[in-house]
Design an enzyme around this catalytic site. Sequence first.
Site, PDB file in Angstrom:
ATOM      1  N   CYS A 179       0.767  -1.256   0.000  1.00  0.00           N
ATOM      2  CA  CYS A 179       0.000   0.000   0.000  1.00  0.00           C
ATOM      3  C   CYS A 179       0.793   1.298   0.000  1.00  0.00           C
ATOM      4  CB  CYS A 179      -0.928   0.041   1.210  1.00  0.00           C
ATOM      5  SG  CYS A 179      -2.070  -1.325   1.321  1.00  0.00           S
ATOM      6  N   HIS A 196      -2.735   6.616   4.415  1.00  0.00           N
ATOM      7  CA  HIS A 196      -1.604   5.685   4.541  1.00  0.00           C
ATOM      8  C   HIS A 196      -0.249   6.249   4.104  1.00  0.00           C
ATOM      9  CE1 HIS A 196      -0.611   1.101   4.758  1.00  0.00           C
ATOM     10  NE2 HIS A 196      -0.170   1.828   5.780  1.00  0.00           N
TER      11      HIS A 196
END
Length: 526
Positions: free
Chosen positions: A74, A130
């Site tokens: 990610c 993130h």
Amino acid sequence: MKQIVGWKCLLLILNCLKTVTCAKEQQPNIVLVVADDYGYRDIGYHGAEFATPTLNKLAAEGVKLENYYVQPICSPTRSQLMTGRYQIHTGLQHDIIWPSQPNGLPLQFPTIADLLKSVGYSTHAIGKWHLGFYKKEYTPLYRGFDSFYGYWEGGEDYYTYYHCDSFHNRSTPTDMRILQGYTNEDILSGKYADKKTWCGYDLRDMSEPVTNMNGTYSTHLYTKRAIDVINRSKNAGKPFFLYLAYQAVHAPMEVPAEYTKPYAFIKNKNRRIYAGMVSAMDEGVRNVTEALKSTGLWNNTVFIFTTDNGGQVHAGGNNWPLRGLKHTLWEGGVRGIGFVTGPLVQQQGKVSEELMHVSDWFPTIAEAVGVQINGTLKLDGQSQWQMISKGSLGSRKEILHNIDIWTPLKGKMLYNDTFDTRVRAAIRVGDFKLVTGHPGDDTWYPPPHLGNPKVAKTDSTKNCWLFNVKLDPTESSDLSDTRPDLVQELLNRLVIYNSTAVPPLYPQSDPNCDPKLHGGFWGPWE
Ligand SMILES: *[C@@H]1O[C@H](CO)[C@@H](O)[C@H](O)[C@H]1NC(C)=O
Ligand SMILES: *[C@@H]1O[C@H](CO)[C@@H](O)[C@H](O)[C@H]1NC(C)=O
Ligand SMILES: *[C@@H]1O[C@H](CO)[C@@H](O)[C@H](O)[C@H]1NC(C)=O
Ligand SMILES: *[C@@H]1O[C@H](CO)[C@@H](O)[C@H](O)[C@H]1NC(C)=O
Ligand SMILES: *[C@@H]1O[C@H](CO)[C@@H](O)[C@H](O)[C@H]1NC(C)=O
Ligand SMILES: *[C@@H]1O[C@H](CO)[C@@H](O)[C@H](O)[C@H]1NC(C)=O
Ligand SMILES: *[C@@H]1O[C@H](CO)[C@@H](O)[C@H](O)[C@H]1NC(C)=O
Ligand SMILES: *[C@@H]1O[C@H](CO)[C@@H](O)[C@H](O)[C@H]1NC(C)=O
């Protein structure tokens, strides 16, 4: 400090460009939808056993990117998408950013939102971030976004927005656990003793904690916010950038029951729930595009869809027929789903086989909105706008998949005078791909209805593979013994890339991250 001043100057330059471009007609809106852990096999047009009518139709009306690469996890993909730079140049080449780590996308790198904002766009991020939050300066409102609604860390419960993290340092990243004999499945099922050291909520409106959404499924919540942004943009008099990063279809396996109803025929429970999660996301994208059409904004919108990495086969995802999965440097980890659509894309129904990489979005979007960034930014990405909008040949011949000097070395050094094959790395040059070190689980996982996985019989000490990915996209036939000349050539390319790398950033977890100290929410602690 010096570097921060450096990019402020850059924004001044971009502001100057703005005055040049403002005289023209309004620049296109950019809607960039990111799906999380969405596997190569998991879209209708790649043979999924469930339906994705909206995504199929949108892709069929635009350009399908069928030689498109992302990063295997990610934060790395999102960092490259946001900055146009390889991880070796930002320090994020090792693992993700865990919530308990004082880490983030370094502040000296402007994001695509910084760039678009500087040329007059309103900029909105919805869903997953993130890219760090331990200091407020790392959060979206400080990284070029006018508004944010979503979560700052990497994964959580879809209804309660609650998540726990455990201690991480260089000795405990995911890859290390896998080296210690745990499979991805063990880690997901909790068999690996993942201590729930710190727990808290993570849902924010702008920067403020949201407490009244418990029970609302995040795909619905983020879709509604996206439509809200679109509604408000209708008469705003300026173009907008909407970054819609769905939580879907990452673990945990959660979806309202109505979405799994059509999939009773899927016997594997994770796969059945996953199919429902994908259907909910497909419906969300339908609602967003319908809102763009009903507001009249669609005509001037470039709509981009991408996954962030390969599918997590232990949580319902699938990359068949590709080898490997999320986390790994095999094609199943890095070959991504992507397409671009909308009336501004002049070729409809095109399937592009041109090589493209997630770092290309920054310069591609810049060109799509008419900003020239050559000479002002040193990017690893290359603009693909001519390729996408007009069908020109792509400019990219090479992709550095990654070099991670911190994954433990594997096997014996095969060559003395070039890149150390014990180091985890992968590179693509033309049709060839070289993989070294410890690339991760290399099993081929078919979707459950097609039978059992085929375990790759690789020597546990083997640390060098060469494939012709064009002729052999499933990486079935290793050419490293028959083509040592090519191996040497690609290793030499890795030496050159490695010489430009910055040291990895991977600080140890900080107990001050504890949400208990911050009103029960994950949030800045420095
Ligand atoms: C990581 O943490 C473990 C457990 O606290 C400790 O034993 C180890 O020395 C740490 N390693 C590094 C590289 O800091
Ligand atoms: C959210 O809802 C769940 C399930 O209904 C409940 O267990 C939990 O306590 C709720 N959380 C908050 C913060 O209200
Ligand atoms: C957006 O606008 C439409 C049409 O005015 C309206 O029906 C809808 O409720 C609005 N949605 C949101 C989320 O603001
Ligand atoms: C899409 O819109 C329909 C109709 O308003 C609604 O019932 C559905 O929940 C929406 N889906 C998502 C994922 O937001
Ligand atoms: C958008 O495109 C449609 C279809 O080509 C056209 O009918 C409509 O007039 C256009 N609207 C605007 C505002 O340009
Ligand atoms: C960027 O490229 C354009 C077209 O090739 C050129 O005219 C311009 O001078 C270049 N700008 C910089 C800053 O190099
Ligand atoms: C590399 O160097 C070592 C030590 O000098 C030597 O034993 C080995 O044969 C060399 N290997 C190759 C592939 O040249
Ligand atoms: C990569 O670069 C680092 C830092 O300069 C160096 O320590 C390391 O030996 C290099 N690794 C390889 C495999 O070339």
